[in-house]
Design a protein around this motif. Structure first.
Motif, mmCIF file in Angstrom:
data_model
loop_
_atom_site.group_PDB
_atom_site.id
_atom_site.type_symbol
_atom_site.label_atom_id
_atom_site.label_comp_id
_atom_site.label_asym_id
_atom_site.label_seq_id
_atom_site.Cartn_x
_atom_site.Cartn_y
_atom_site.Cartn_z
ATOM 1 N N HIS A 315 0.838 -1.195 0.000
ATOM 2 C CA HIS A 315 0.000 0.000 0.000
ATOM 3 C C HIS A 315 0.884 1.261 0.000
ATOM 4 O O HIS A 315 0.675 2.197 -0.775
ATOM 5 N N PHE A 316 1.908 1.252 0.870
ATOM 6 C CA PHE A 316 2.779 2.430 0.963
ATOM 7 C C PHE A 316 3.599 2.644 -0.295
ATOM 8 O O PHE A 316 3.877 3.775 -0.665
ATOM 9 N N ARG A 317 3.973 1.544 -0.956
ATOM 10 C CA ARG A 317 4.745 1.684 -2.206
ATOM 11 C C ARG A 317 3.900 2.403 -3.247
ATOM 12 O O ARG A 317 4.378 3.244 -3.985
ATOM 13 N N ILE A 318 2.601 2.056 -3.317
ATOM 14 C CA ILE A 318 1.732 2.685 -4.317
ATOM 15 C C ILE A 318 1.497 4.150 -3.935
ATOM 16 O O ILE A 318 1.562 5.044 -4.771
ATOM 17 N N LYS A 319 1.309 4.369 -2.655
ATOM 18 C CA LYS A 319 1.114 5.749 -2.188
ATOM 19 C C LYS A 319 2.366 6.579 -2.534
ATOM 20 O O LYS A 319 2.281 7.707 -3.019
ATOM 21 N N GLU A 320 3.511 5.977 -2.290
ATOM 22 C CA GLU A 320 4.780 6.671 -2.566
ATOM 23 C C GLU A 320 4.900 6.993 -4.061
ATOM 24 O O GLU A 320 5.408 8.042 -4.438
ATOM 25 N N TYR A 321 4.411 6.082 -4.913
ATOM 26 C CA TYR A 321 4.467 6.325 -6.357
ATOM 27 C C TYR A 321 3.714 7.609 -6.701
ATOM 28 O O TYR A 321 4.191 8.442 -7.472
ATOM 29 N N PHE A 322 2.517 7.776 -6.139
ATOM 30 C CA PHE A 322 1.718 8.950 -6.477
ATOM 31 C C PHE A 322 2.130 10.195 -5.682
ATOM 32 O O PHE A 322 2.193 11.286 -6.235
ATOM 33 N N TYR A 323 2.396 10.013 -4.400
ATOM 34 C CA TYR A 323 2.587 11.179 -3.529
ATOM 35 C C TYR A 323 4.042 11.459 -3.133
ATOM 36 O O TYR A 323 4.320 12.491 -2.537
ATOM 37 N N GLY A 324 4.955 10.533 -3.408
ATOM 38 C CA GLY A 324 6.346 10.732 -2.994
ATOM 39 C C GLY A 324 6.528 10.276 -1.563
ATOM 40 O O GLY A 324 5.566 10.191 -0.794
ATOM 41 N N LEU A 325 7.791 10.015 -1.224
ATOM 42 C CA LEU A 325 8.103 9.485 0.108
ATOM 43 C C LEU A 325 7.711 10.477 1.199
ATOM 44 O O LEU A 325 7.215 10.116 2.256
ATOM 45 N N ALA A 326 7.944 11.766 0.910
ATOM 46 C CA ALA A 326 7.652 12.785 1.921
ATOM 47 C C ALA A 326 6.449 13.620 1.490
ATOM 48 O O ALA A 326 6.397 14.823 1.785
ATOM 49 N N ASN A 327 5.521 12.986 0.800
ATOM 50 C CA ASN A 327 4.338 13.709 0.325
ATOM 51 C C ASN A 327 4.714 14.919 -0.523
ATOM 52 O O ASN A 327 4.050 15.950 -0.494
ATOM 53 N N ASP A 328 5.817 14.790 -1.258
ATOM 54 C CA ASP A 328 6.341 15.942 -1.981
ATOM 55 C C ASP A 328 6.008 15.919 -3.483
ATOM 56 O O ASP A 328 6.474 16.752 -4.229
ATOM 57 N N PHE A 329 5.212 14.927 -3.937
ATOM 58 C CA PHE A 329 4.788 14.914 -5.342
ATOM 59 C C PHE A 329 3.388 15.509 -5.416
ATOM 60 O O PHE A 329 2.674 15.550 -4.420
ATOM 61 N N SER A 330 2.986 15.953 -6.603
ATOM 62 C CA SER A 330 1.632 16.482 -6.763
ATOM 63 C C SER A 330 0.891 15.685 -7.823
ATOM 64 O O SER A 330 0.876 16.069 -8.994
ATOM 65 N N PRO A 331 0.289 14.568 -7.435
ATOM 66 C CA PRO A 331 -0.457 13.794 -8.429
ATOM 67 C C PRO A 331 -1.675 14.577 -8.876
ATOM 68 O O PRO A 331 -2.072 15.549 -8.229
ATOM 69 N N HIS A 332 -2.261 14.149 -9.987
ATOM 70 C CA HIS A 332 -3.348 14.918 -10.554
ATOM 71 C C HIS A 332 -4.582 14.056 -10.734
ATOM 72 O O HIS A 332 -4.479 12.905 -11.153
ATOM 73 N N SER A 333 -5.738 14.614 -10.387
ATOM 74 C CA SER A 333 -6.975 13.879 -10.593
ATOM 75 C C SER A 333 -7.541 14.280 -11.959
ATOM 76 O O SER A 333 -7.808 15.453 -12.202
ATOM 77 N N ASN A 334 -7.674 13.323 -12.861
ATOM 78 C CA ASN A 334 -8.143 13.596 -14.227
ATOM 79 C C ASN A 334 -9.480 12.904 -14.462
ATOM 80 O O ASN A 334 -9.775 11.881 -13.837
ATOM 81 N N THR A 335 -10.240 13.445 -15.399
ATOM 82 C CA THR A 335 -11.500 12.797 -15.751
ATOM 83 C C THR A 335 -11.477 12.456 -17.240
ATOM 84 O O THR A 335 -10.977 13.242 -18.049
ATOM 85 N N ALA A 336 -11.982 11.273 -17.571
ATOM 86 C CA ALA A 336 -12.039 10.867 -18.984
ATOM 87 C C ALA A 336 -13.398 10.243 -19.269
ATOM 88 O O ALA A 336 -14.081 9.772 -18.348
ATOM 89 N N ASN A 337 -13.771 10.243 -20.536
ATOM 90 C CA ASN A 337 -14.995 9.537 -20.935
ATOM 91 C C ASN A 337 -14.671 8.049 -21.016
ATOM 92 O O ASN A 337 -13.529 7.676 -21.309
ATOM 93 N N PHE A 338 -15.677 7.235 -20.779
ATOM 94 C CA PHE A 338 -15.464 5.785 -20.877
ATOM 95 C C PHE A 338 -14.766 5.439 -22.200
ATOM 96 O O PHE A 338 -13.848 4.637 -22.233
ATOM 97 N N GLY A 339 -15.257 6.097 -23.266
ATOM 98 C CA GLY A 339 -14.758 5.756 -24.602
ATOM 99 C C GLY A 339 -13.301 6.145 -24.828
ATOM 100 O O GLY A 339 -12.668 5.662 -25.772
ATOM 101 N N ASP A 340 -12.754 7.007 -23.959
ATOM 102 C CA ASP A 340 -11.359 7.451 -24.175
ATOM 103 C C ASP A 340 -10.343 6.409 -23.708
ATOM 104 O O ASP A 340 -9.165 6.482 -24.057
ATOM 105 N N LEU A 341 -10.794 5.509 -22.820
ATOM 106 C CA LEU A 341 -9.832 4.559 -22.251
ATOM 107 C C LEU A 341 -10.034 3.165 -22.833
ATOM 108 O O LEU A 341 -11.146 2.670 -22.916
ATOM 109 N N SER A 342 -8.950 2.571 -23.219
ATOM 110 C CA SER A 342 -8.996 1.221 -23.781
ATOM 111 C C SER A 342 -8.318 0.295 -22.778
ATOM 112 O O SER A 342 -7.090 0.300 -22.659
ATOM 113 N N ILE A 343 -9.146 -0.443 -22.037
ATOM 114 C CA ILE A 343 -8.578 -1.239 -20.933
ATOM 115 C C ILE A 343 -8.531 -2.721 -21.297
ATOM 116 O O ILE A 343 -9.506 -3.280 -21.797
#
Ligand SMILES: Nc1ncnc2c1ncn2[C@@H]1O[C@H](COP(=O)(O)OP(=O)(O)OP(=O)(O)O)[C@@H](O)[C@H]1O
Length: 441
Positions: A315-343
């Motif tokens: 859990h912490f590794r994933i958190k660190e990926y987005f937020y950085g070890l010292a909460n020093d990253f700024s991840p971004h919340s984005n919105t997309a239409n269903f049709g824009d993503l090919s999963i």
């Protein structure tokens, strides 16, 4: 040159001090201070006198280093040192019996092989440096030994490639991946492996058992790319690889180990902490005279982690990926239409009907079949990889650019909200989903 050696160290003495607050510890030569930082607060530590290292990386004198809550590590001194600590620990004690001499002896042998490789004509097999694979059961100290070997090599100016096949923890990137990256400097004891352009393949599950065939395919892909990189770069070829593996060493896990040794053409197998595995590998690899199988003692400092602790670490590794070890990253919340993503999901998908199979055979899902999936409720909190593939049929063989986490799905408006490391368009059109999930808390 032979591998081996054992640690003989004089007794240590700990300077008295409370369980928290500022205190000093005197380390005798070849002794280590083993620390488990309190789960609730960070710990500051600095070197006052002498020299010391943390898992192969020397620490600078006088400078306070801050270690996050729950971290387990050791400060080792070859010639003696005084360490000052500020903060609470779960435990801290000095140990005078460590396997460090045998580990540094291995490093010396690898060093000899790197020098020999460097001095050999670039088109000969001799220009190939050591490809070391570290194997052993869970909590035998594999990641730690890999780290030391990399840092000692980097300290001497080599740029060895670190290959992490342990998808349970993910020391290069997030769990659920296998990855490789060159190590150009000794690894920072707090920050860990630098994240500059790692080569990452997404398995999507924290356990290879969830899709064994896919794990093998990805190891092969990674190995092929590294082979190509080595062919064009004499410096990294001579420096070689250090490969960290997972602790699953029984049954299929053992088969996967053999597969990795083979795929990555490992020529030094370091077996930590298990006689049975050592003798099995020695036996099975005796037909390969260029492969050395070496048994090494597990450090008494290695901390056993229960399932719940591992889950938390993931859990912490994933958190660190987005937020950085010292909460020093700024991840971004984005919105997309269903049709824009090919999963896409790898494995599963429609099974062959029973009527199409020989009598008695059970329908089985093809583990490496690529299935396009529609957005559904159960994708909430899923962590997806963004593939570099240009076409869907390249997804399995392509590495990934990064990850996103789905935070909201609005079925009425057909919109999906996801967290990404940065704003803007995703670096690829195709996303891969597995069972990896992360809930921001
Ligand atoms: N000498 C030591 N003193 C204190 N802590 C240590 C020491 N060596 C290793 N550790 C800690 O013990 C834990 C387990 O070590 P490590 O991750 O190297 O084991 P592993 O065999 O790679 O584990 P896995 O089962 O995940 O593959 C880690 O938290 C590590 O920091």
């Amino acid at each position: 040159m032979a591998f081996g050696g054992s640690a003989v160290a004089p007794p240590s003495a700990a300077v008295a001090g409370g369980p928290s607050g500022i205190r000093q510890v005197k380390l005798e030569r070849e002794c280590e201070l083993r620390i488990e930082v309190s789960p609730d607060s960070p710990l500051r530590l600095r070197l006052l006198t002498g020299t010391a290292e943390i898992f192969g990386t020397e620490i600078a004198p006088e400078i306070w280093l801050s270690f996050p809550p729950g971290l387990k590590f050791a400060v080792f001194s070859w010639y003696g040192a005084t360490i000052e600590m500020d903060g609470a620990t779960e435990t801290d004690y000095t140990a005078d019996e460590t396997p460090m001499i045998s580990y540094v002896n291995v490093h010396a042998v690898l060093e000899g092989r790197r020098n020999r490789a460097k001095a050999s004509p670039t088109d000969s097999d001799l220009s190939e440096g050591p490809r070391v694979i570290v194997v052993g059961p869970t909590d035998s100290g594999k990641s730690t030994l890999s780290r030391m070997l990399l840092s000692w090599a980097a300290k001497q100016g080599w740029k060895p490639t670190f290959v992490d096949l342990d998808i349970g923890q993910g020391s290069i990137t997030i769990p659920g991946c296998i990855a490789a990256t060159p190590i150009e400097l000794p690894i920072d004891p707090v920050e860990g492996i630098p994240l500059e352009m790692p080569l990452v393949y997404f398995h999507g599950h924290p356990n290879p058992g969830a899709n064994v065939d896919l794990y093998k395919v990805l190891v092969k892909e990674l190995a092929q790319i590294l082979e190509r990189q080595f062919a064009g770069n004499a410096e990294s070829r001579a420096a070689g690889m250090v490969i960290n593996t997972m602790g699953w060493i029984e049954g299929v896990g053992y088969e996967l180990l053999l597969h990795s040794i083979d795929a990555l053409k490992a020529n030094v197998v370091l077996v930590l902490g298990q006689e049975k595995l050592f003798s099995m590998l020695k036996d099975v690899l005796k037909s390969k005279p260029n492969v050395d199988v070496v048994k090494l003692q597990k450090s008494g400092g290695v901390v056993t982690r229960q399932g719940i602790v591992r889950k938390k670490a993931r859990h912490f590794r994933i958190k660190e990926y987005f937020y950085g070890l010292a909460n020093d990253f700024s991840p971004h919340s984005n919105t997309a239409n269903f049709g824009d993503l090919s999963i896409y999901r790898v494995g599963g998908g429609p099974q062959a009907p029973r009527s199409a199979l020989p009598i008695g055979a059970e329908p089985a899902a093809d583990p490496t079949r690529l299935v396009h999936v529609t957005i559904s409720k159960d994708m909430h909190h899923a962590v997806l990889a963004v593939s570099f593939a240009k076409e869907p049929d390249q997804i399995i063989s392509s590495n990934v650019a990064g990850f996103i986490c789905i935070t909201e799905i609005d079925f009425d408006r057909k919109k999906i909200t996801y967290l990404a490391p940065s704003a803007g368009e995703l670096p690829g059109r195709f996303l891969i989903i597995g069972s990896l999930a992360w809930l921001e808390t």
